[in-house]
Write an enzyme that holds these catalytic residues in place. Structure first.
Site, PDB file in Angstrom:
ATOM      1  N   THR A 135       0.785  -1.020   0.054  1.00 23.87           N
ATOM      2  CA  THR A 135       0.038   0.122  -0.021  1.00 23.87           C
ATOM      3  C   THR A 135       1.064   1.352   0.027  1.00 23.87           C
ATOM      4  O   THR A 135       0.405   2.247  -0.399  1.00 23.87           O
ATOM      5  CB  THR A 135      -0.998   0.003   1.321  1.00 23.87           C
ATOM      6  OG1 THR A 135      -0.015  -0.008   2.479  1.00 23.87           O
ATOM      7  CG2 THR A 135      -1.864  -1.064   1.245  1.00 23.87           C
ATOM      8  N   HIS A 449       2.368  -7.807   7.848  1.00 21.37           N
ATOM      9  CA  HIS A 449       3.419  -6.951   8.603  1.00 21.37           C
ATOM     10  C   HIS A 449       4.064  -7.930   9.730  1.00 21.37           C
ATOM     11  O   HIS A 449       4.013  -7.738  10.785  1.00 21.37           O
ATOM     12  CB  HIS A 449       2.987  -5.720   9.429  1.00 21.37           C
ATOM     13  CG  HIS A 449       2.246  -4.661   8.535  1.00 21.37           C
ATOM     14  ND1 HIS A 449       1.197  -3.837   8.735  1.00 21.37           N
ATOM     15  CD2 HIS A 449       2.547  -4.638   7.129  1.00 21.37           C
ATOM     16  CE1 HIS A 449       0.958  -2.960   7.741  1.00 21.37           C
ATOM     17  NE2 HIS A 449       1.661  -3.484   6.729  1.00 21.37           N
TER      18      HIS A 449
END
Length: 515
Positions: A135, A449
């Protein structure tokens, strides 16, 4: 040596490299950039198991010229949630053979791993790795996220260099009138609990305007252009469709990497003076394990923040903006505003990522202003959360099969409950909000993540895999870089923080390379 992209079906005799990099994602690209900057004659090799995706290897999918590829990415990205647009469903299967898989993102369960405990975990199978899908959010790590093993001045310098490499833009989306109204309203809840300078602000992103007026995302080929254009560097070689299967080493020195052509199965060894593994937080420890490099901490201390998603339709009358004056989304940019509420540790322990969109009717007239309220909730670092590697079973790539052990502690669940309460308070300031239908805790792995699996440490005491220069314990010339090296529990998106490890690994390798 000319810079070339080698599908290994050619299987020519390998050159000797000064530095061999495993992985062509953002971290590998940064390492190559820094090495080249330090020595224009350094012979650099780069290995990636996946194929190129698009005409320019390593180009972010937001910016590819091919309409079909562009559409596949951009039709999904408007969710604003990374785990929702990064590939196939967890139930899909590549048939036990990644060689037959099209380039893209794959859930770990789809490629033969046991990811039951982290069902949304995924990895990229393409040149550029996750760096062509991400992103591009780059919030700055702070407070408890900062590596305690690194001195303050060194940390600041590394973070500054990482910011430059990713081309971080502090205000990629200038706030609209609606975005300003949302920020002002939420300030009544967050200002009093935020540390100085940590109040509501635009989200920093690796997104920059181009002469055409479009916003470009930083991808690996942006950081190191020879990945996308082999003619740019005659001392660089990129091997695609070439899976690193083990690091060749003896007496504390890596001598190269054994690789396998994913289509033909042919094997060979690429020799090098230095080896830097930037394969991601899942496959870097997998490669070390396959190479019989197995420090106690390998794969352990797996960490990921909890991802609490939510959305509310803002009430224009309550917030004081005119819906009719808002610009509709474009084909290239669905978000109208991208706002960041940084964490402040104790007083405000959550990162809040607010991506907002103007919803339109068939005539492209504004119908509503949707505010996304994504809370990232830190979780405790635990050795028990781990990647377990099999000595006997293999995955679809023929590498040691992974079983993920992952769970939340009572403290993690309490933090989540607090985040849900704050999310509801924030949403109800903006408009009508039903937590049962407009809020969701996403499955583990959704953020992508992942950190800690080859973590950094100050001493070789069994709790880390590498030292503060990202050099693997017990080795002179083997380094790891990327988000797996991060030793702290993050609330923020991991890429910028992980990039500091690429800076450190490249600097150390450059200082010790034998030519």
């Amino acid at each position: 040596m000319r810079s070339t992209v080698h599908p290994t079906n050619a299987m020519i005799e390998p050159p000797a490299f000064d530095v061999l990099i495993v992985g062509s994602g953002l971290m590998g690209a940064a390492v190559a950039h820094l090495l080249r900057q330090a020595d224009t004659h350094l012979r650099i090799g780069m290995v990636d198991g996946g194929p190129p995706l698009g005409s320019t290897p390593g180009q972010h999918l937001h910016d590819v010229p091919e309409p079909e590829i562009w559409g596949q990415y951009n039709e999904k990205v408007s969710t604003g949630i990374q785990g929702f647009y990064t590939g196939v469903a967890p139930s899909a299967d590549v048939g036990g053979n990644l060689a037959a898989a099209t380039p893209g993102m794959y859930h770990l369960q789809s490629i033969g791993e046991d990811a039951t405990a982290m069902p949304a975990a995924a990895v990229a199978w393409n040149v550029g790795g996750m760096g062509i899908h991400w992103t591009a959010a780059t919030p700055t790590p702070w407070g408890s996220e900062v590596f305690p093993q690194i001195g303050e001045n060194d940390w600041r310098a590394d973070l500054h260099r990482a910011t430059e490499l990713l081309r971080v833009n502090r205000c990629p989306y200038p706030p609209t009138a609606a975005g300003q109204a949302v920020a002002k309203t939420l300030g009544t809840l967050f200002d009093s609990v935020s540390a100085e300078g940590r109040g509501i602000q635009p989200m920093p992103m690796a997104v920059n305007p181009t002469p055409s007026g479009l916003k470009e995302r930083t991808g690996p080929a942006t950081i190191f252009p020879p990945i996308g254009n082999p003619a740019r560097d005659d001392q660089f070689t990129l091997y695609t469709d070439t899976l690193a299967t083990s690091i060749v080493h003896r007496n504390g020195r890596a001598t190269g990497v054994a690789v396998r052509d994913v289509h033909t199965g042919d094997t060979r060894e690429l020799t090098a003076s230095q080896v830097i593994v930037c394969a991601d937080a899942i496959r870097t420890p997998q490669l070390l394990f396959a190479s019989s490099i197995r420090p106690r901490a390998l794969g352990r201390f797996l960490n990921e923040h909890i991802f609490l998603s939510g959305q509310v339709l803002a009430d224009p009358g309550r917030l004081g903006f005119d819906l009719a004056t808002l610009d509709p989304p474009t084909d290239h940019e669905w978000a109208a505003d991208c706002i960041w509420i940084p964490h402040s540790d104790g007083g405000q322990p959550f990162q809040v990522h607010i991506m907002n969109a103007v919803m339109i009717d068939d005539d492209r007239s504004p119908l509503a202003y949707a505010v996304g309220l994504e809370f990232y909730v830190a979780t405790e670092i635990r050795e028990e959360n781990a990647l377990r590697f099999s000595d006997t079973d293999t995955d679809a790539a023929g590498m040691p099969r992974i079983t993920i052990d992952f769970d939340y502690t009572d403290a993690d669940r309490a933090s989540l409950q607090q985040a849900q309460q704050v999310q509801r308070q924030a949403a109800e300031l903006l408009g009508p909000f039903d937590p049962a239908t407009e809020s969701a805790v996403l499955p583990a792995g959704s953020s992508l993540h992942f950190t800690g699996t080859v973590r950094m440490g100050a001493a070789d005491d069994g709790t880390s895999v590498c030292d503060t220069d990202c050099r693997v314990w017990g080795f002179e010339n083997l380094f790891v870089a990327g988000c797996g090296v991060i030793p702290t529990a993050l609330k923020c998106n991991s890429t910028l923080t992980g990039m500091t490890t690429a800076v450190r690994a490249a600097r150390a390798a450059s200082a010790t390379v034998r030519r």
